[in-house]
Design a protein around this motif. Structure first.
Motif, PDB file in Angstrom:
ATOM      1  N   LEU A   1      -1.153   6.307   9.440  1.00  0.00           N
ATOM      2  CA  LEU A   1      -0.939   6.404   7.997  1.00  0.00           C
ATOM      3  C   LEU A   1      -2.263   6.330   7.255  1.00  0.00           C
ATOM      4  O   LEU A   1      -3.113   5.468   7.552  1.00  0.00           O
ATOM      5  N   ARG A   2      -2.434   7.234   6.293  1.00  0.00           N
ATOM      6  CA  ARG A   2      -3.661   7.283   5.487  1.00  0.00           C
ATOM      7  C   ARG A   2      -3.360   6.787   4.092  1.00  0.00           C
ATOM      8  O   ARG A   2      -2.372   7.190   3.467  1.00  0.00           O
ATOM      9  N   PHE A   3      -4.193   5.883   3.589  1.00  0.00           N
ATOM     10  CA  PHE A   3      -4.052   5.387   2.228  1.00  0.00           C
ATOM     11  C   PHE A   3      -5.427   5.318   1.588  1.00  0.00           C
ATOM     12  O   PHE A   3      -6.452   5.484   2.265  1.00  0.00           O
ATOM     13  N   SER A   4      -5.455   5.098   0.301  1.00  0.00           N
ATOM     14  CA  SER A   4      -6.738   4.995  -0.403  1.00  0.00           C
ATOM     15  C   SER A   4      -7.463   3.753   0.091  1.00  0.00           C
ATOM     16  O   SER A   4      -7.064   2.636  -0.215  1.00  0.00           O
ATOM     17  N   GLY A   5      -8.501   3.946   0.883  1.00  0.00           N
ATOM     18  CA  GLY A   5      -9.257   2.819   1.404  1.00  0.00           C
ATOM     19  C   GLY A   5      -9.274   2.716   2.904  1.00  0.00           C
ATOM     20  O   GLY A   5     -10.088   1.983   3.474  1.00  0.00           O
TER      21      GLY A   5
ATOM     22  N   GLU B   1       5.037  12.457   5.129  1.00  0.00           N
ATOM     23  CA  GLU B   1       5.933  11.667   4.279  1.00  0.00           C
ATOM     24  C   GLU B   1       5.145  10.570   3.553  1.00  0.00           C
ATOM     25  O   GLU B   1       4.245   9.951   4.118  1.00  0.00           O
ATOM     26  N   LEU B   2       5.493  10.345   2.292  1.00  0.00           N
ATOM     27  CA  LEU B   2       4.913   9.235   1.533  1.00  0.00           C
ATOM     28  C   LEU B   2       5.744   7.986   1.784  1.00  0.00           C
ATOM     29  O   LEU B   2       6.974   8.020   1.658  1.00  0.00           O
ATOM     30  N   VAL B   3       5.081   6.894   2.129  1.00  0.00           N
ATOM     31  CA  VAL B   3       5.776   5.657   2.444  1.00  0.00           C
ATOM     32  C   VAL B   3       5.071   4.483   1.755  1.00  0.00           C
ATOM     33  O   VAL B   3       3.971   4.622   1.227  1.00  0.00           O
ATOM     34  N   ARG B   4       5.726   3.350   1.788  1.00  0.00           N
ATOM     35  CA  ARG B   4       5.151   2.123   1.240  1.00  0.00           C
ATOM     36  C   ARG B   4       5.012   1.108   2.371  1.00  0.00           C
ATOM     37  O   ARG B   4       5.947   0.894   3.143  1.00  0.00           O
ATOM     38  N   ILE B   5       3.843   0.506   2.472  1.00  0.00           N
ATOM     39  CA  ILE B   5       3.548  -0.429   3.561  1.00  0.00           C
ATOM     40  C   ILE B   5       3.386  -1.833   2.990  1.00  0.00           C
ATOM     41  O   ILE B   5       2.737  -2.034   1.955  1.00  0.00           O
ATOM     42  N   ARG B   6       3.953  -2.812   3.661  1.00  0.00           N
ATOM     43  CA  ARG B   6       3.791  -4.221   3.309  1.00  0.00           C
ATOM     44  C   ARG B   6       2.918  -4.880   4.369  1.00  0.00           C
ATOM     45  O   ARG B   6       3.211  -4.822   5.565  1.00  0.00           O
ATOM     46  N   VAL B   7       1.813  -5.505   3.926  1.00  0.00           N
ATOM     47  CA  VAL B   7       0.877  -6.177   4.828  1.00  0.00           C
ATOM     48  C   VAL B   7       0.839  -7.661   4.458  1.00  0.00           C
ATOM     49  O   VAL B   7       0.229  -8.040   3.450  1.00  0.00           O
ATOM     50  N   PRO B   8       1.491  -8.532   5.244  1.00  0.00           N
ATOM     51  CA  PRO B   8       1.447  -9.964   4.936  1.00  0.00           C
ATOM     52  C   PRO B   8       0.024 -10.511   5.036  1.00  0.00           C
ATOM     53  O   PRO B   8      -0.704 -10.191   5.985  1.00  0.00           O
TER      54      PRO B   8
ATOM     55  N   LEU C   1       0.838  -1.191   0.000  1.00  0.00           N
ATOM     56  CA  LEU C   1       0.000   0.000   0.000  1.00  0.00           C
ATOM     57  C   LEU C   1       0.877   1.247   0.000  1.00  0.00           C
ATOM     58  O   LEU C   1       1.888   1.303   0.711  1.00  0.00           O
ATOM     59  N   GLU C   2       0.494   2.232  -0.795  1.00  0.00           N
ATOM     60  CA  GLU C   2       1.155   3.530  -0.767  1.00  0.00           C
ATOM     61  C   GLU C   2       0.370   4.411   0.197  1.00  0.00           C
ATOM     62  O   GLU C   2      -0.842   4.557   0.072  1.00  0.00           O
ATOM     63  N   ALA C   3       1.067   4.996   1.187  1.00  0.00           N
ATOM     64  CA  ALA C   3       0.375   5.738   2.239  1.00  0.00           C
ATOM     65  C   ALA C   3       1.111   7.027   2.576  1.00  0.00           C
ATOM     66  O   ALA C   3       2.292   7.198   2.252  1.00  0.00           O
ATOM     67  N   ARG C   4       0.396   7.915   3.250  1.00  0.00           N
ATOM     68  CA  ARG C   4       0.986   9.162   3.734  1.00  0.00           C
ATOM     69  C   ARG C   4       0.887   9.195   5.264  1.00  0.00           C
ATOM     70  O   ARG C   4      -0.127   8.803   5.832  1.00  0.00           O
ATOM     71  N   VAL C   5       1.955   9.647   5.896  1.00  0.00           N
ATOM     72  CA  VAL C   5       1.965   9.744   7.353  1.00  0.00           C
ATOM     73  C   VAL C   5       1.065  10.906   7.773  1.00  0.00           C
ATOM     74  O   VAL C   5       1.353  12.068   7.490  1.00  0.00           O
ATOM     75  N   GLU C   6      -0.014  10.569   8.449  1.00  0.00           N
ATOM     76  CA  GLU C   6      -1.003  11.568   8.848  1.00  0.00           C
ATOM     77  C   GLU C   6      -0.627  12.236  10.167  1.00  0.00           C
ATOM     78  O   GLU C   6      -0.771  13.448  10.341  1.00  0.00           O
ATOM     79  N   SER C   7      -0.157  11.443  11.121  1.00  0.00           N
ATOM     80  CA  SER C   7       0.205  12.007  12.423  1.00  0.00           C
ATOM     81  C   SER C   7       1.182  11.078  13.129  1.00  0.00           C
ATOM     82  O   SER C   7       1.325   9.914  12.767  1.00  0.00           O
ATOM     83  N   ILE C   8       1.853  11.614  14.153  1.00  0.00           N
ATOM     84  CA  ILE C   8       2.798  10.860  14.972  1.00  0.00           C
ATOM     85  C   ILE C   8       2.346  10.967  16.431  1.00  0.00           C
ATOM     86  O   ILE C   8       2.010  12.057  16.907  1.00  0.00           O
TER      87      ILE C   8
ATOM     88  N   ASP D   1       6.289   3.065  14.999  1.00  0.00           N
ATOM     89  CA  ASP D   1       7.291   3.750  14.177  1.00  0.00           C
ATOM     90  C   ASP D   1       8.668   3.107  14.276  1.00  0.00           C
ATOM     91  O   ASP D   1       9.578   3.437  13.536  1.00  0.00           O
ATOM     92  N   ALA D   2       8.835   2.144  15.177  1.00  0.00           N
ATOM     93  CA  ALA D   2      10.110   1.432  15.259  1.00  0.00           C
ATOM     94  C   ALA D   2      10.330   0.508  14.077  1.00  0.00           C
ATOM     95  O   ALA D   2      11.439   0.044  13.833  1.00  0.00           O
ATOM     96  N   CYS D   3       9.255   0.227  13.304  1.00  0.00           N
ATOM     97  CA  CYS D   3       9.402  -0.671  12.155  1.00  0.00           C
ATOM     98  C   CYS D   3       9.871   0.071  10.915  1.00  0.00           C
ATOM     99  O   CYS D   3      10.078  -0.525   9.870  1.00  0.00           O
ATOM    100  N   VAL D   4      10.039   1.383  11.020  1.00  0.00           N
ATOM    101  CA  VAL D   4      10.454   2.171   9.870  1.00  0.00           C
ATOM    102  C   VAL D   4      11.913   1.878   9.543  1.00  0.00           C
ATOM    103  O   VAL D   4      12.747   1.747  10.424  1.00  0.00           O
ATOM    104  N   VAL D   5      12.205   1.753   8.224  1.00  0.00           N
ATOM    105  CA  VAL D   5      13.565   1.459   7.788  1.00  0.00           C
ATOM    106  C   VAL D   5      14.522   2.569   8.204  1.00  0.00           C
ATOM    107  O   VAL D   5      15.615   2.336   8.690  1.00  0.00           O
ATOM    108  N   ARG D   6      14.122   3.822   8.012  1.00  0.00           N
ATOM    109  CA  ARG D   6      14.963   4.940   8.403  1.00  0.00           C
ATOM    110  C   ARG D   6      14.815   5.194   9.908  1.00  0.00           C
ATOM    111  O   ARG D   6      13.877   4.697  10.534  1.00  0.00           O
ATOM    112  N   PRO D   7      15.711   5.990  10.511  1.00  0.00           N
ATOM    113  CA  PRO D   7      15.651   6.192  11.956  1.00  0.00           C
ATOM    114  C   PRO D   7      14.303   6.725  12.441  1.00  0.00           C
ATOM    115  O   PRO D   7      13.860   6.382  13.522  1.00  0.00           O
ATOM    116  N   GLU D   8      13.671   7.587  11.668  1.00  0.00           N
ATOM    117  CA  GLU D   8      12.379   8.110  12.092  1.00  0.00           C
ATOM    118  C   GLU D   8      11.567   8.487  10.861  1.00  0.00           C
ATOM    119  O   GLU D   8      12.091   8.740   9.785  1.00  0.00           O
ATOM    120  N   VAL D   9      10.257   8.493  11.063  1.00  0.00           N
ATOM    121  CA  VAL D   9       9.356   8.844   9.981  1.00  0.00           C
ATOM    122  C   VAL D   9       8.787  10.220  10.262  1.00  0.00           C
ATOM    123  O   VAL D   9       8.600  10.603  11.421  1.00  0.00           O
TER     124      VAL D   9
END
Length: 376
Positions: free
Chosen positions: A265-269, A288-295, A249-256, A276-284
């Motif tokens: 995170l807000r996405f279409s739907g 910011e536009l991010v990509r989410i993986r949902v198994p 999913l492509e999403a935007r960070v709405e609030s922290i 936020d500890a799961c973020v690849v970079r030190p902080e989100v």
């Protein structure tokens, strides 16, 4: 599709066991920008496709046009066939294949002297900086880690000034830690350099993180193609292992929420709260536009919005499809829809749960997302 790579060819081979014929039959358009991932099970033809693009498969007629430039056309009266050494490509193999007697700088110089389109010093310096190699230029390959060697191989491929970068499972020989070290460098290349990349992999995580466009090969044929979030959210794809299936999913960070270390995170739907500890970079960061993986295995189904639950992410959904994976497991395709638009989500359930809940196509349900991760 503006700016495209068009390929059309058929390659036949005898494979083991003797007498069995393998046919790679490709008629495909992909974008001439960003990262296109070619993925599928072992033996489906991924590497052979890459070798044909590089001009390394002799005696294979076909048509290849890269962003308006014809590299091969031997189906008509005016045959064109650029040999491998004339094709403006960079090729990164599974193994780094560096010259052991040369330093990192010597390996670069060897490639530069043999390329008609090699970068100037400024361009080479940019590549060295992008891949974090400045401190390694005087080292020989045996003084480098496996991840460092592969970064040198990637830099060498970029320094020849390619119009197309081909990468054949470049991380497959590395352990998990080394892969995680290199992936940010590949993202940096994608974001900084205007070079289309074709990335062969069997890793769904790598494809989800890097690719913009995805092509699934199955038994030498194109089974699915499209933008990566669309391809990943389809059911019944033989290239998916049950454990790998999931959605992007492509999403935007709405609030922290700093108190609980959560990001909304807000996405279409719909919307999701993620640690936020799961973020690849030190902080989100907010907006910011991010990509989410949902198994798919981490998505369950409820018939109502059951609020007295530890699962905080519950989103209304409509069942679009139910497909049996095996005798015990089913994969559901769910449509999430709100005022922002719609997205598709996959849920992996037991067939027994599907039966007990009387789930069927068209039903309104609640998707309960137990875990997800920001991958880019």
């Amino acid at each position: 599709m503006s700016g495209k790579i068009h390929m059309c060819f058929q390659l036949q081979r005898e494979s083991k066991p003797a007498g069995k014929r393998f046919v790679l039959d490709i008629d495909l358009d992909i974008p001439a920008s960003g990262v296109t991932a070619i993925f599928g099970h072992s033996g489906c033809g991924k590497t052979t496709l890459l070798r044909w693009l590089a001009g390394l498969e002799s005696g294979c007629p076909g048509f290849l046009e890269v962003d308006g430039s014809v590299w091969q056309n031997d189906n008509g009266d005016n045959d064109i066939l650029l040999p491998a050494w004339k094709r403006p490509i960079g090729y990164v193999f599974q193994e780094p294949s560096l010259f052991p007697h040369l330093t990192v700088s010597g390996n670069f110089n060897f490639a530069l002297k043999r390329s008609a389109s090699a970068l100037n010093q400024s361009g080479c310096d940019e590549i060295i900086e992008l891949l974090g190699l400045s401190a390694l230029l005087d080292n020989k390959p045996d003084e480098l880690s496996g991840g460092e060697q592969q970064r040198v191989a990637i830099a060498r491929a970029l320094m020849v000034g390619p119009q197309l970068l081909l990468m054949d499972e470049p991380l497959s020989a590395l352990d998990r830690q080394r892969k995680q070290e290199i992936l940010p460098y590949l993202e940096r290349i994608k974001q900084t350099l205007d070079i289309p990349m074709i990335y062969v992999s069997h890793s769904m995580d790598e494809v989800a993180r890097l690719a913009d466009y995805a092509v699934l090969l199955d038994n030498g044929m194109v089974s699915a193609r499209g933008f990566v979030n669309d391809v990943f959210s389809r059911v019944g794809l033989s290239g998916f292992d049950a454990d790998d299936a999931g959605s992007v999913l492509e999403a935007r960070v709405e609030s922290i929420d700093p108190e609980w270390h959560l990001a909304e995170l807000r996405f279409s739907g719909g919307r999701l709260w993620l640690n936020d500890a799961c973020v690849v970079r030190p902080e989100v960061e907010r907006d910011e536009l991010v990509r989410i993986r949902v198994p798919a295995k981490d998505v369950s189904i409820a018939l109502s919005d059951y609020s007295e639950s530890s699962i905080a992410n519950r989103i209304p959904a409509t069942i679009q499809n139910i497909s049996d994976i095996d005798v015990a497991t089913a994969l559901l395709q769910l449509k999430l829809e709100n005022e922002d638009g719609s997205s598709m989500l996959l849920a992996r359930l037991t067939r027994r749960s599907v039966h007990q809940l009387k789930l069927e196509t068209g039903m309104q349900v609640w998707a309960q997302i137990k875990s997800a991760s920001i991958i880019r």
